[in-house]
Motif scaffolding. Sequence first.
Motif, PDB file in Angstrom:
ATOM      1  N   LEU A 215      17.155  -8.507  63.267  1.00 52.86           N
ATOM      2  CA  LEU A 215      17.119  -7.433  64.266  1.00 52.86           C
ATOM      3  C   LEU A 215      15.990  -6.465  63.949  1.00 52.86           C
ATOM      4  O   LEU A 215      15.261  -6.032  64.856  1.00 52.86           O
ATOM      5  CB  LEU A 215      18.448  -6.690  64.270  1.00 52.86           C
ATOM      6  CG  LEU A 215      19.551  -7.281  65.130  1.00 52.86           C
ATOM      7  CD1 LEU A 215      20.785  -6.449  64.990  1.00 52.86           C
ATOM      8  CD2 LEU A 215      19.117  -7.317  66.570  1.00 52.86           C
TER       9      LEU A 215
ATOM     10  N   THR B  87      21.240 -11.295  59.880  1.00 56.76           N
ATOM     11  CA  THR B  87      21.312 -10.767  61.242  1.00 56.76           C
ATOM     12  C   THR B  87      20.627  -9.411  61.316  1.00 56.76           C
ATOM     13  O   THR B  87      19.815  -9.162  62.216  1.00 56.76           O
ATOM     14  CB  THR B  87      22.781 -10.632  61.673  1.00 56.76           C
ATOM     15  OG1 THR B  87      23.421 -11.878  61.455  1.00 56.76           O
ATOM     16  CG2 THR B  87      22.896 -10.247  63.110  1.00 56.76           C
ATOM     17  N   VAL B  88      20.927  -8.557  60.335  1.00 55.95           N
ATOM     18  CA  VAL B  88      20.333  -7.221  60.346  1.00 55.95           C
ATOM     19  C   VAL B  88      18.824  -7.305  60.132  1.00 55.95           C
ATOM     20  O   VAL B  88      18.042  -6.622  60.811  1.00 55.95           O
ATOM     21  CB  VAL B  88      20.998  -6.355  59.261  1.00 55.95           C
ATOM     22  CG1 VAL B  88      20.336  -5.010  59.181  1.00 55.95           C
ATOM     23  CG2 VAL B  88      22.471  -6.202  59.557  1.00 55.95           C
TER      24      VAL B  88
ATOM     25  N   ALA C  52      25.372 -14.516  57.748  1.00 58.55           N
ATOM     26  CA  ALA C  52      25.887 -13.764  58.887  1.00 58.55           C
ATOM     27  C   ALA C  52      25.644 -12.277  58.745  1.00 58.55           C
ATOM     28  O   ALA C  52      25.438 -11.581  59.734  1.00 58.55           O
ATOM     29  CB  ALA C  52      27.381 -14.040  59.047  1.00 58.55           C
ATOM     30  N   GLY C  53      25.648 -11.760  57.516  1.00 57.86           N
ATOM     31  CA  GLY C  53      25.520 -10.317  57.346  1.00 57.86           C
ATOM     32  C   GLY C  53      24.083  -9.856  57.271  1.00 57.86           C
ATOM     33  O   GLY C  53      23.561  -9.240  58.190  1.00 57.86           O
TER      34      GLY C  53
ATOM     35  N   VAL D 147      26.169 -16.580  64.405  1.00 57.02           N
ATOM     36  CA  VAL D 147      27.320 -17.423  64.737  1.00 57.02           C
ATOM     37  C   VAL D 147      27.208 -18.766  64.017  1.00 57.02           C
ATOM     38  O   VAL D 147      28.212 -19.295  63.519  1.00 57.02           O
ATOM     39  CB  VAL D 147      27.392 -17.610  66.265  1.00 57.02           C
ATOM     40  CG1 VAL D 147      28.304 -18.752  66.626  1.00 57.02           C
ATOM     41  CG2 VAL D 147      27.885 -16.350  66.912  1.00 57.02           C
TER      42      VAL D 147
ATOM     43  N   MET E  46      21.701 -13.498  67.531  1.00 52.53           N
ATOM     44  CA  MET E  46      23.160 -13.508  67.423  1.00 52.53           C
ATOM     45  C   MET E  46      23.695 -14.915  67.220  1.00 52.53           C
ATOM     46  O   MET E  46      24.676 -15.118  66.511  1.00 52.53           O
ATOM     47  CB  MET E  46      23.773 -12.872  68.649  1.00 52.53           C
ATOM     48  CG  MET E  46      23.563 -11.389  68.622  1.00 52.53           C
ATOM     49  SD  MET E  46      24.836 -10.517  69.441  1.00 52.53           S
ATOM     50  CE  MET E  46      24.733 -11.209  71.034  1.00 52.53           C
ATOM     51  N   LEU E  47      23.027 -15.897  67.826  1.00 50.89           N
ATOM     52  CA  LEU E  47      23.471 -17.277  67.641  1.00 50.89           C
ATOM     53  C   LEU E  47      23.240 -17.733  66.207  1.00 50.89           C
ATOM     54  O   LEU E  47      24.004 -18.544  65.678  1.00 50.89           O
ATOM     55  CB  LEU E  47      22.745 -18.203  68.612  1.00 50.89           C
ATOM     56  CG  LEU E  47      23.325 -18.205  70.013  1.00 50.89           C
ATOM     57  CD1 LEU E  47      22.492 -19.048  70.936  1.00 50.89           C
ATOM     58  CD2 LEU E  47      24.732 -18.753  69.979  1.00 50.89           C
TER      59      LEU E  47
END
Lengths: 105, 212
Positions: B72, B68-69, B64-65, B38, B34-35
């Motif tokens: 994850l 991140t996914v 960011a989009g 950010v 998450m960082l």
Amino acid sequence: MDMFNFIMALGMACAMAIMLARLFAGPTLYDRVLAANSFGTKTILFLLVFSALSGRQDAIDIAMLYALINFVATIAILKFFRYRSLEISLAQMSLRRAVDGEDEA
Amino acid sequence: MTDLTQYLDYALIGMLLAVAFAIVRLRNLFAVVMLMGVYSLLCAAWFVSLDAVDVAFTEAAVGAGISTVLLLAAMLLTAREAEPSKPQRHWAALAVVVAAGAALLYAVPDMPVYGDAESVANAYVGRDYLEQTPHDIAVPNIVTAVLSSYRGFDTLGETVVIFTAGLGVILLLGFGGRKREPKGKPAAKAAPAARAPKAGKPAKPVKEEGAS
């Protein structure tokens, strides 16, 4: 007017810093999810104030893109924690929830 | 007015630095993912303040989009916490970093002042673009004008290449889960059939049936 916008932007930056502190320290996972989502919102507001301050209209478009990305990322994170997988489609999610509900009942 | 936005830039850079240190120090991989998002949001905000709107768009969408996914999804395959690394002193790495930093600091005074109209980048061809773009193309941002009009075919080619690559990756990996269902049903049927001979132990009766 510039000074006012600048103070607003500084306030937004302070709010972002506070959200960062929660993101670093956050004991549980949901603190962090909430802090990240809120940080995104603060960034959007910061960009809007910034576009008012600098007189550039382009920043508004970026702010809208941020809003969309923020939403998608939050959904992805929460889906990841609920289902441990990103492959499940939304239709299967609702189906599984129905099955879970039956099991619980 | 430029003075004021400058201070906002400093605030953004300070937050970037704090996030970078936190990414290095934190053990919880989820928090790190998450960082990273950010970090890229902050980066993109800074690019906006430097008036590089296209770079900010790309950074926001990719950093960011998508990442991140993707990170994850990668976390599904590994542990939640990073293993604590043993405290070691990497003197060679420290020396390399200090040398590189000193070289960069040495080069800083030679750089043109931010927004200098007489700098080399703004003087010759750059000035032509700055003067001609409002007449040639009615796009207020000159980087956008160069990207999408002066070198429009190049950008179109890039976009086609990236789109094709993404399409290839999606076809190879098979996102969407629709293919899972037909695969899952035969597997569910085959599983009891495969178990049955094991439970019944001998595989010979099957062979005899096949023979007769």
